[in-house]
Scaffold this motif. Structure first.
Motif, short mmCIF file in Angstrom:
data_model
loop_
_atom_site.label_atom_id
_atom_site.label_comp_id
_atom_site.label_asym_id
_atom_site.label_seq_id
_atom_site.Cartn_x
_atom_site.Cartn_y
_atom_site.Cartn_z
N GLY A 89 1.21 -0.07 -10.95
CA GLY A 89 1.37 1.43 -11.28
C GLY A 89 0.52 1.65 -12.68
O GLY A 89 0.00 2.45 -12.63
N VAL A 139 -3.29 1.12 -12.43
CA VAL A 139 -3.66 2.75 -11.66
C VAL A 139 -3.72 3.69 -12.94
O VAL A 139 -4.82 4.51 -12.80
CB VAL A 139 -2.88 3.12 -10.38
CG1 VAL A 139 -3.23 4.60 -9.87
CG2 VAL A 139 -3.09 2.07 -9.39
N ARG A 140 -2.78 4.02 -13.54
CA ARG A 140 -2.76 5.05 -14.52
C ARG A 140 -3.69 4.85 -15.58
O ARG A 140 -4.54 5.82 -16.06
CB ARG A 140 -1.19 5.13 -15.17
CG ARG A 140 -0.36 5.55 -14.09
CD ARG A 140 -0.44 6.84 -13.52
NE ARG A 140 0.37 7.38 -12.51
CZ ARG A 140 -0.05 7.29 -11.25
NH1 ARG A 140 -1.02 6.90 -10.81
NH2 ARG A 140 0.92 7.46 -10.36
N GLU A 182 -7.07 5.57 -13.88
CA GLU A 182 -7.08 7.10 -13.64
C GLU A 182 -7.31 7.85 -14.86
O GLU A 182 -7.85 8.93 -15.03
CB GLU A 182 -5.92 7.75 -12.93
CG GLU A 182 -5.74 7.28 -11.39
CD GLU A 182 -4.39 7.84 -11.01
OE1 GLU A 182 -3.66 8.09 -11.63
OE2 GLU A 182 -4.50 7.58 -9.66
N ALA A 227 0.91 -1.20 0.06
CA ALA A 227 -0.04 -0.04 0.00
C ALA A 227 0.65 1.32 0.11
O ALA A 227 0.77 2.01 -0.79
CB ALA A 227 -1.01 0.09 1.38
N GLU A 228 2.06 1.28 0.67
CA GLU A 228 2.94 2.50 0.94
C GLU A 228 3.46 2.70 -0.35
O GLU A 228 3.72 3.76 -0.78
CB GLU A 228 4.03 2.28 2.02
CG GLU A 228 3.14 2.44 3.29
CD GLU A 228 4.29 2.28 4.32
OE1 GLU A 228 5.54 2.41 4.10
OE2 GLU A 228 3.91 2.10 5.34
N ARG A 229 4.20 1.40 -1.10
CA ARG A 229 4.64 1.55 -2.30
C ARG A 229 4.05 2.08 -3.43
O ARG A 229 4.32 2.58 -4.29
CB ARG A 229 5.46 0.13 -2.48
CG ARG A 229 6.46 -0.04 -1.39
CD ARG A 229 7.44 -1.12 -2.05
NE ARG A 229 6.87 -2.27 -2.56
CZ ARG A 229 7.29 -3.48 -2.54
NH1 ARG A 229 8.63 -3.60 -2.22
NH2 ARG A 229 6.51 -4.63 -2.94
N THR A 230 2.77 1.79 -3.57
CA THR A 230 1.81 2.05 -4.60
C THR A 230 1.08 3.15 -4.23
O THR A 230 0.59 3.68 -5.42
CB THR A 230 0.97 0.80 -4.94
OG1 THR A 230 0.21 0.74 -3.82
CG2 THR A 230 1.68 -0.42 -5.33
N GLY A 231 0.66 3.62 -3.12
CA GLY A 231 0.05 4.86 -2.75
C GLY A 231 -1.46 4.40 -2.85
O GLY A 231 -2.24 5.13 -2.51
N LEU A 232 -1.70 3.15 -2.90
CA LEU A 232 -3.25 2.47 -2.94
C LEU A 232 -3.42 1.97 -1.48
O LEU A 232 -2.56 1.64 -0.69
CB LEU A 232 -3.35 1.09 -3.71
CG LEU A 232 -2.99 1.52 -5.40
CD1 LEU A 232 -3.11 0.25 -5.95
CD2 LEU A 232 -4.30 2.39 -5.76
N SER A 233 -4.70 2.28 -1.14
CA SER A 233 -5.36 1.80 0.11
C SER A 233 -5.11 -0.14 0.30
O SER A 233 -5.32 -0.54 -1.09
CB SER A 233 -6.56 1.97 0.64
OG SER A 233 -7.74 1.51 -0.34
#
Length: 130
Positions: free
Chosen positions: A44, A47-48, A51, A2-8
């Motif tokens: 990553g 996610v992009r 988004e 979660a920290e490395r990807t910024g995802l919850s």
């Protein structure tokens, strides 16, 4: 992860449940998920793509093609190419919006700086009032 990807953690579980990961997540003997550097990179990308507006069904299809391995690159390319065209169309539309907004900001900033902003684009001017 979660920290490395910024995802919850919730979002990570969602990506896993929806079949969006490129490969199954490995687990420790204690059942904890273990992600690799490749998993971080893949998430990553996912996610992009999300988004940027890729529909979930298309992202699912893309992930399924990647999991299948070599031999379907042309289909992956078609998916990505169609998405790229949609993104470029949205960027053009947003650039037009930005241009209009920038002009309006300039007009209002000029009037505010000169002290002549009162009544700028007043919709009641020229309207008969009861």
């Amino acid at each position: 992860m979660a920290e490395r990807t910024g995802l919850s953690v919730h979002a990570l579980r969602f990506y896993e449940r929806e079949g969006l990961l490129a490969r199954p997540v490995h687990r420790t003997a204690g059942g904890r998920r273990r992600y690799s550097a490749a998993d971080v990179e893949w998430l990553g990308i996912c996610v992009r793509l999300r988004e940027s507006g890729m529909p979930l069904a298309e992202l699912r299809r893309f992930a399924a093609l990647v999991r299948q391995g070599p031999g379907n690159e042309a289909e992956r390319l078609r998916l990505l190419d169609a998405h790229q065209r949609r993104v470029e169309d949205r960027i053009r539309a947003l650039e037009e919006c930005r241009s209009i907004i920038a002009r309006k900001v300039g007009v209002y900033a000029e009037h505010v700086a000169r002290g002549t902003a009162a009544g700028v684009w007043d919709p009641t001017v020229g309207v008969d009032r009861p």
